[in-house]
Design a protein around this motif. Structure first.
Motif, PDB file in Angstrom:
ATOM      1  N   SER A   1      68.905  24.073 -21.522  1.00 53.64           N
ATOM      2  CA  SER A   1      67.498  24.184 -21.119  1.00 53.64           C
ATOM      3  C   SER A   1      66.791  25.294 -21.904  1.00 53.64           C
ATOM      4  N   TYR A   2      67.530  26.276 -22.367  1.00 49.48           N
ATOM      5  CA  TYR A   2      66.978  27.364 -23.169  1.00 49.48           C
ATOM      6  C   TYR A   2      66.843  26.940 -24.630  1.00 49.48           C
ATOM      7  N   THR A   3      67.859  26.274 -25.153  1.00 51.50           N
ATOM      8  CA  THR A   3      67.855  25.918 -26.577  1.00 51.50           C
ATOM      9  C   THR A   3      66.919  24.754 -26.907  1.00 51.50           C
ATOM     10  N   ILE A   4      66.436  24.051 -25.908  1.00 56.78           N
ATOM     11  CA  ILE A   4      65.458  22.987 -26.165  1.00 56.78           C
ATOM     12  C   ILE A   4      64.220  23.589 -26.823  1.00 56.78           C
ATOM     13  N   ILE A   5      63.766  24.708 -26.290  1.00 56.56           N
ATOM     14  CA  ILE A   5      62.569  25.356 -26.822  1.00 56.56           C
ATOM     15  C   ILE A   5      62.926  26.417 -27.859  1.00 56.56           C
ATOM     16  N   HIS A   6      64.017  27.129 -27.610  1.00 59.22           N
ATOM     17  CA  HIS A   6      64.454  28.198 -28.521  1.00 59.22           C
ATOM     18  C   HIS A   6      65.561  27.644 -29.426  1.00 59.22           C
ATOM     19  N   THR A   7      65.184  26.834 -30.359  1.00 61.60           N
ATOM     20  CA  THR A   7      66.171  26.176 -31.217  1.00 61.60           C
ATOM     21  C   THR A   7      66.959  27.160 -32.069  1.00 61.60           C
ATOM     22  N   ASP A   8      66.372  28.322 -32.361  1.00 62.51           N
ATOM     23  CA  ASP A   8      67.080  29.328 -33.152  1.00 62.51           C
ATOM     24  C   ASP A   8      68.225  29.968 -32.369  1.00 62.51           C
ATOM     25  N   ALA A   9      68.288  29.739 -31.051  1.00 61.86           N
ATOM     26  CA  ALA A   9      69.360  30.289 -30.224  1.00 61.86           C
ATOM     27  C   ALA A   9      70.639  29.457 -30.299  1.00 61.86           C
ATOM     28  N   LYS A  10      70.530  28.248 -30.817  1.00 61.20           N
ATOM     29  CA  LYS A  10      71.718  27.397 -30.938  1.00 61.20           C
ATOM     30  C   LYS A  10      72.694  27.998 -31.940  1.00 61.20           C
ATOM     31  N   PHE A  11      73.967  27.838 -31.644  1.00 61.06           N
ATOM     32  CA  PHE A  11      75.018  28.314 -32.537  1.00 61.06           C
ATOM     33  C   PHE A  11      75.451  27.192 -33.467  1.00 61.06           C
ATOM     34  N   THR A  12      75.571  27.515 -34.749  1.00 57.65           N
ATOM     35  CA  THR A  12      76.220  26.579 -35.649  1.00 57.65           C
ATOM     36  C   THR A  12      77.718  26.709 -35.396  1.00 57.65           C
ATOM     37  N   VAL A  13      78.508  25.808 -35.924  1.00 54.33           N
ATOM     38  CA  VAL A  13      79.963  25.883 -35.757  1.00 54.33           C
ATOM     39  C   VAL A  13      80.484  27.198 -36.325  1.00 54.33           C
ATOM     40  N   ALA A  14      79.983  27.581 -37.495  1.00 48.92           N
ATOM     41  CA  ALA A  14      80.433  28.823 -38.135  1.00 48.92           C
ATOM     42  C   ALA A  14      80.027  30.048 -37.314  1.00 48.92           C
ATOM     43  N   GLU A  15      78.797  30.063 -36.808  1.00 47.53           N
ATOM     44  CA  GLU A  15      78.340  31.192 -35.995  1.00 47.53           C
ATOM     45  C   GLU A  15      79.161  31.315 -34.717  1.00 47.53           C
ATOM     46  N   LYS A  16      79.455  30.177 -34.112  1.00 50.26           N
ATOM     47  CA  LYS A  16      80.242  30.187 -32.882  1.00 50.26           C
ATOM     48  C   LYS A  16      81.633  30.751 -33.150  1.00 50.26           C
ATOM     49  N   GLN A  17      82.270  30.294 -34.209  1.00 51.34           N
ATOM     50  CA  GLN A  17      83.612  30.785 -34.547  1.00 51.34           C
ATOM     51  C   GLN A  17      83.587  32.281 -34.852  1.00 51.34           C
ATOM     52  N   GLU A  18      82.572  32.701 -35.574  1.00 54.87           N
ATOM     53  CA  GLU A  18      82.425  34.112 -35.917  1.00 54.87           C
ATOM     54  C   GLU A  18      82.237  34.961 -34.651  1.00 54.87           C
ATOM     55  N   MET A  19      81.401  34.486 -33.732  1.00 58.06           N
ATOM     56  CA  MET A  19      81.157  35.209 -32.482  1.00 58.06           C
ATOM     57  C   MET A  19      82.420  35.262 -31.626  1.00 58.06           C
ATOM     58  N   ILE A  20      83.112  34.139 -31.516  1.00 60.18           N
ATOM     59  CA  ILE A  20      84.349  34.087 -30.722  1.00 60.18           C
ATOM     60  C   ILE A  20      85.388  35.043 -31.306  1.00 60.18           C
ATOM     61  N   GLN A  21      85.518  35.022 -32.620  1.00 65.24           N
ATOM     62  CA  GLN A  21      86.490  35.895 -33.276  1.00 65.24           C
ATOM     63  C   GLN A  21      86.144  37.367 -33.034  1.00 65.24           C
ATOM     64  N   TRP A  22      84.871  37.737 -33.186  1.00 66.08           N
ATOM     65  CA  TRP A  22      84.471  39.124 -32.998  1.00 66.08           C
ATOM     66  C   TRP A  22      84.658  39.555 -31.535  1.00 66.08           C
ATOM     67  N   MET A  23      84.263  38.694 -30.598  1.00 63.08           N
ATOM     68  CA  MET A  23      84.400  39.014 -29.168  1.00 63.08           C
ATOM     69  C   MET A  23      85.874  39.137 -28.784  1.00 63.08           C
ATOM     70  N   THR A  24      86.722  38.296 -29.368  1.00 64.42           N
ATOM     71  CA  THR A  24      88.170  38.368 -29.094  1.00 64.42           C
ATOM     72  C   THR A  24      88.740  39.694 -29.597  1.00 64.42           C
ATOM     73  N   GLN A  25      88.345  40.082 -30.810  1.00 68.04           N
ATOM     74  CA  GLN A  25      88.803  41.364 -31.362  1.00 68.04           C
ATOM     75  C   GLN A  25      88.310  42.529 -30.489  1.00 68.04           C
ATOM     76  N   LYS A  26      87.080  42.435 -30.030  1.00 64.67           N
ATOM     77  CA  LYS A  26      86.518  43.483 -29.185  1.00 64.67           C
ATOM     78  C   LYS A  26      87.294  43.568 -27.865  1.00 64.67           C
ATOM     79  N   LYS A  27      87.568  42.426 -27.258  1.00 62.04           N
ATOM     80  CA  LYS A  27      88.311  42.373 -25.997  1.00 62.04           C
ATOM     81  C   LYS A  27      89.716  42.970 -26.166  1.00 62.04           C
ATOM     82  N   ASP A  28      90.355  42.606 -27.253  1.00 56.12           N
ATOM     83  CA  ASP A  28      91.732  43.084 -27.497  1.00 56.12           C
ATOM     84  C   ASP A  28      91.785  44.577 -27.839  1.00 56.12           C
ATOM     85  N   SER A  29      90.681  45.142 -28.303  1.00 57.16           N
ATOM     86  CA  SER A  29      90.665  46.544 -28.676  1.00 57.16           C
ATOM     87  C   SER A  29      90.321  47.482 -27.505  1.00 57.16           C
ATOM     88  N   LEU A  30      89.922  46.908 -26.395  1.00 60.29           N
ATOM     89  CA  LEU A  30      89.586  47.747 -25.214  1.00 60.29           C
ATOM     90  C   LEU A  30      90.828  48.282 -24.543  1.00 60.29           C
TER      91      LEU A  30
END
Length: 150
Positions: free
Chosen positions: A121-150
């Motif tokens: 419902s958010y990305t319908i209007i805010h199309t720039d908020a959608k994740f590409t496959v590469a952006e999603k993988q990059e975000m998941i990888q960074w968040m995983t590294q952040k989680k593991d470093s805590l």
């Protein structure tokens, strides 16, 4: 036909009347020292994507669209932002315990993997908020590294 006119007039009056309901604006003048982007060394690409895709609903600084001035859209947005901040408020990140931070990061990772966030419902209007496959993988990888470093 007369009944339709009466219904139309009542609806018009109701629509005009609800425009006077107060609107709560989720806008802070300053960036909190506890903000996720302040307390973590976030790469520019991750930072930009978080701000575009997550911060409107999950921080104390919402970028409001033009239709926020019109009820009932303003009420919908207000409830949506309140719900998002209740689940996760990036502006108050550093006030969470390490255990809670890990839990939130795990939830972010899972919701990204399952395409639950950002909401459709958010990305319908805010199309720039959608994740590409590469952006999603990059975000998941960074968040995983952040989680593991805590």
């Amino acid at each position: 036909m007369k009944i339709l006119k009466i219904i139309a007039v009542v609806l018009l009056i109701a629509f005009i009347g609800i425009q006077f309901l107060p609107k709560q604006i989720n806008k802070s003048e300053t960036t909190s020292k506890a903000d996720f982007l302040v307390v973590n060394k976030v790469p520019a690409n991750i930072k930009n994507k978080l701000q575009v895709s997550c911060y409107d609903c999950h921080s104390n600084n919402t970028r409001y669209p033009w239709y926020n001035k019109i009820q009932p859209a303003a009420m919908f947005l207000e409830n949506h932002v309140k719900g998002g901040k209740k689940e996760l408020n990036f502006s108050e990140w550093d006030s969470l315990s390490v255990r809670r931070k890990k839990s939130k990061l795990k939830a972010i990772i899972n919701q990204l993997k399952d395409d639950q966030m950002p909401l459709s419902s958010y990305t319908i209007i805010h199309t720039d908020a959608k994740f590409t496959v590469a952006e999603k993988q990059e975000m998941i990888q960074w968040m995983t590294q952040k989680k593991d470093s805590l």
